[in-house]
Design a protein around this motif. Structure first.
Motif, PDB file in Angstrom:
ATOM      1  N   ILE A 230       5.020  34.630  19.151  1.00 13.71           N
ATOM      2  CA  ILE A 230       6.212  34.871  18.341  1.00 13.71           C
ATOM      3  C   ILE A 230       5.807  35.483  17.007  1.00 13.71           C
ATOM      4  CG2 ILE A 230       8.241  33.832  17.253  1.00 13.71           C
ATOM      5  CD1 ILE A 230       8.295  33.829  20.364  1.00 13.71           C
ATOM      6  N   ALA A 231       5.049  34.751  16.205  1.00 14.47           N
ATOM      7  CA  ALA A 231       4.622  35.293  14.912  1.00 14.47           C
ATOM      8  C   ALA A 231       3.637  34.354  14.242  1.00 14.47           C
ATOM      9  CB  ALA A 231       5.824  35.510  13.998  1.00 14.47           C
ATOM     10  N   LYS A 232       2.896  34.920  13.275  1.00 16.80           N
ATOM     11  CA  LYS A 232       2.024  34.137  12.406  1.00 16.80           C
ATOM     12  C   LYS A 232       2.708  34.008  11.050  1.00 16.80           C
ATOM     13  CE  LYS A 232      -2.332  35.345  14.515  1.00 16.80           C
ATOM     14  NZ  LYS A 232      -3.710  35.035  14.290  1.00 16.80           N
ATOM     15  N   ASP A 233       2.227  33.074  10.255  1.00 16.09           N
ATOM     16  CA  ASP A 233       2.712  32.902   8.894  1.00 16.09           C
ATOM     17  C   ASP A 233       2.600  34.251   8.184  1.00 16.09           C
ATOM     18  OD1 ASP A 233       3.100  32.345   6.200  1.00 16.09           O
ATOM     19  OD2 ASP A 233       1.805  30.590   6.188  1.00 16.09           O
ATOM     20  N   PRO A 234       3.711  34.798   7.716  1.00 12.16           N
ATOM     21  CA  PRO A 234       3.675  36.135   7.120  1.00 12.16           C
ATOM     22  C   PRO A 234       2.940  36.206   5.779  1.00 12.16           C
ATOM     23  CG  PRO A 234       5.838  35.156   6.842  1.00 12.16           C
ATOM     24  CD  PRO A 234       5.049  34.234   7.730  1.00 12.16           C
ATOM     25  N   ASN A 235       2.679  35.079   5.162  1.00 12.05           N
ATOM     26  CA  ASN A 235       2.027  35.086   3.843  1.00 12.05           C
ATOM     27  C   ASN A 235       0.552  34.730   3.909  1.00 12.05           C
ATOM     28  OD1 ASN A 235       4.603  35.597   3.010  1.00 12.05           O
ATOM     29  ND2 ASN A 235       4.653  34.031   1.445  1.00 12.05           N
ATOM     30  N   THR A 236      -0.082  34.968   5.063  1.00  7.04           N
ATOM     31  CA  THR A 236      -1.503  34.689   5.190  1.00  7.04           C
ATOM     32  C   THR A 236      -2.226  35.963   5.592  1.00  7.04           C
ATOM     33  OG1 THR A 236      -1.280  34.014   7.484  1.00  7.04           O
ATOM     34  CG2 THR A 236      -1.124  32.266   5.826  1.00  7.04           C
TER      35      THR A 236
ATOM     36  N   GLY B 293      -3.621  36.652   8.324  1.00  9.11           N
ATOM     37  CA  GLY B 293      -3.531  36.961   9.748  1.00  9.11           C
ATOM     38  C   GLY B 293      -4.534  36.235  10.620  1.00  9.11           C
ATOM     39  N   THR B 294      -5.453  35.493  10.014  1.00  7.70           N
ATOM     40  CA  THR B 294      -6.387  34.686  10.787  1.00  7.70           C
ATOM     41  C   THR B 294      -6.312  33.248  10.311  1.00  7.70           C
ATOM     42  OG1 THR B 294      -8.225  35.080   9.274  1.00  7.70           O
ATOM     43  CG2 THR B 294      -7.974  36.634  11.096  1.00  7.70           C
ATOM     44  N   GLN B 295      -6.565  32.343  11.198  1.00  6.02           N
ATOM     45  CA  GLN B 295      -6.588  30.912  10.880  1.00  6.02           C
ATOM     46  C   GLN B 295      -5.339  30.483  10.103  1.00  6.02           C
ATOM     47  OE1 GLN B 295     -10.301  30.020   8.954  1.00  6.02           O
ATOM     48  NE2 GLN B 295     -11.494  30.852  10.631  1.00  6.02           N
ATOM     49  N   CYS B 296      -4.170  30.881  10.627  1.00 10.42           N
ATOM     50  CA  CYS B 296      -2.935  30.556   9.927  1.00 10.42           C
ATOM     51  C   CYS B 296      -1.918  29.979  10.909  1.00 10.42           C
ATOM     52  CB  CYS B 296      -2.392  31.794   9.247  1.00 10.42           C
ATOM     53  SG  CYS B 296      -2.144  33.194  10.340  1.00 10.42           S
ATOM     54  N   PRO B 297      -0.915  29.282  10.381  1.00 11.18           N
ATOM     55  CA  PRO B 297       0.126  28.750  11.255  1.00 11.18           C
ATOM     56  C   PRO B 297       0.723  29.847  12.138  1.00 11.18           C
ATOM     57  CG  PRO B 297       0.342  27.814   9.073  1.00 11.18           C
ATOM     58  CD  PRO B 297      -0.701  28.900   8.984  1.00 11.18           C
TER      59      PRO B 297
ATOM     60  N   VAL C 242       5.079  26.201  21.233  1.00  4.20           N
ATOM     61  CA  VAL C 242       3.706  25.833  20.888  1.00  4.20           C
ATOM     62  C   VAL C 242       3.485  26.230  19.428  1.00  4.20           C
ATOM     63  CG1 VAL C 242       1.268  26.205  21.444  1.00  4.20           C
ATOM     64  CG2 VAL C 242       2.992  26.213  23.277  1.00  4.20           C
ATOM     65  N   ILE C 243       2.967  25.289  18.640  1.00  5.90           N
ATOM     66  CA  ILE C 243       2.806  25.496  17.206  1.00  5.90           C
ATOM     67  C   ILE C 243       1.359  25.245  16.798  1.00  5.90           C
ATOM     68  CG2 ILE C 243       3.465  24.636  14.914  1.00  5.90           C
ATOM     69  CD1 ILE C 243       5.755  26.040  16.339  1.00  5.90           C
ATOM     70  N   GLN C 244       0.818  26.144  16.001  1.00  9.65           N
ATOM     71  CA  GLN C 244      -0.462  25.921  15.323  1.00  9.65           C
ATOM     72  C   GLN C 244      -0.126  25.746  13.850  1.00  9.65           C
ATOM     73  OE1 GLN C 244      -3.464  29.011  15.726  1.00  9.65           O
ATOM     74  NE2 GLN C 244      -4.174  28.605  13.649  1.00  9.65           N
ATOM     75  N   GLY C 245      -0.600  24.662  13.275  1.00  8.94           N
ATOM     76  CA  GLY C 245      -0.349  24.414  11.861  1.00  8.94           C
ATOM     77  C   GLY C 245      -1.543  23.746  11.220  1.00  8.94           C
ATOM     78  N   TRP C 246      -1.399  23.456   9.949  1.00  8.04           N
ATOM     79  CA  TRP C 246      -2.468  22.765   9.243  1.00  8.04           C
ATOM     80  C   TRP C 246      -2.444  21.299   9.607  1.00  8.04           C
ATOM     81  CZ3 TRP C 246       0.713  25.642   5.439  1.00  8.04           C
ATOM     82  CH2 TRP C 246       0.242  26.925   5.262  1.00  8.04           C
TER      83      TRP C 246
ATOM     84  N   ARG D 215       1.367  20.533   9.737  1.00  5.83           N
ATOM     85  CA  ARG D 215       2.240  20.997   8.658  1.00  5.83           C
ATOM     86  C   ARG D 215       2.475  22.496   8.820  1.00  5.83           C
ATOM     87  NH1 ARG D 215       1.281  17.311   3.840  1.00  5.83           N
ATOM     88  NH2 ARG D 215       2.685  18.755   2.826  1.00  5.83           N
ATOM     89  N   LEU D 216       3.689  22.921   8.494  1.00  2.00           N
ATOM     90  CA  LEU D 216       4.029  24.342   8.469  1.00  2.00           C
ATOM     91  C   LEU D 216       4.741  24.638   7.162  1.00  2.00           C
ATOM     92  CD1 LEU D 216       5.541  24.747  12.043  1.00  2.00           C
ATOM     93  CD2 LEU D 216       3.280  25.438  11.292  1.00  2.00           C
TER      94      LEU D 216
END
Length: 80
Positions: free
Chosen positions: A6-12, A14-18, A30-34, A58-59
């Motif tokens: 879907i998308a990555k955190d737009p304010n990072t 582009g790597t190792q981000c939510p 499916v979510i990747q977060g801190w 956390r997101l």
């Protein structure tokens, strides 16, 4: 598994981000977060235990549009 990005955190960077995906086959978001820190985890545990097979993540609030998009994709799969 059919994992739809879907998308990555737009304010990072582009790597190792939510990040958010939708698994079309399992019909799951499916979510990747801190990882939650000990203080947040302790607060969450006041509601009940977190099983070994689960995690508290956390997101940032800025990802609300990403989560909405993931929910819209999931809705289109027709599972309620």
């Amino acid at each position: 598994m059919t994992l739809r990005f879907i998308a990555k955190d737009p304010n990072t960077n582009g790597t190792q981000c939510p990040t958010a995906w939708v698994d079309d086959e399992a019909k799951e978001i499916v979510i990747q977060g801190w990882k939650a820190g000990q203080t947040l985890l302790a607060e969450c545990l006041e509601t009940g235990p977190v099983p070994e097979s689960e995690a508290v993540v956390r997101l940032p609030i800025r990802m609300v549009p990403v989560l909405r998009e993931a929910c819209d994709v999931a809705d289109r799969l027709g599972v309620h």
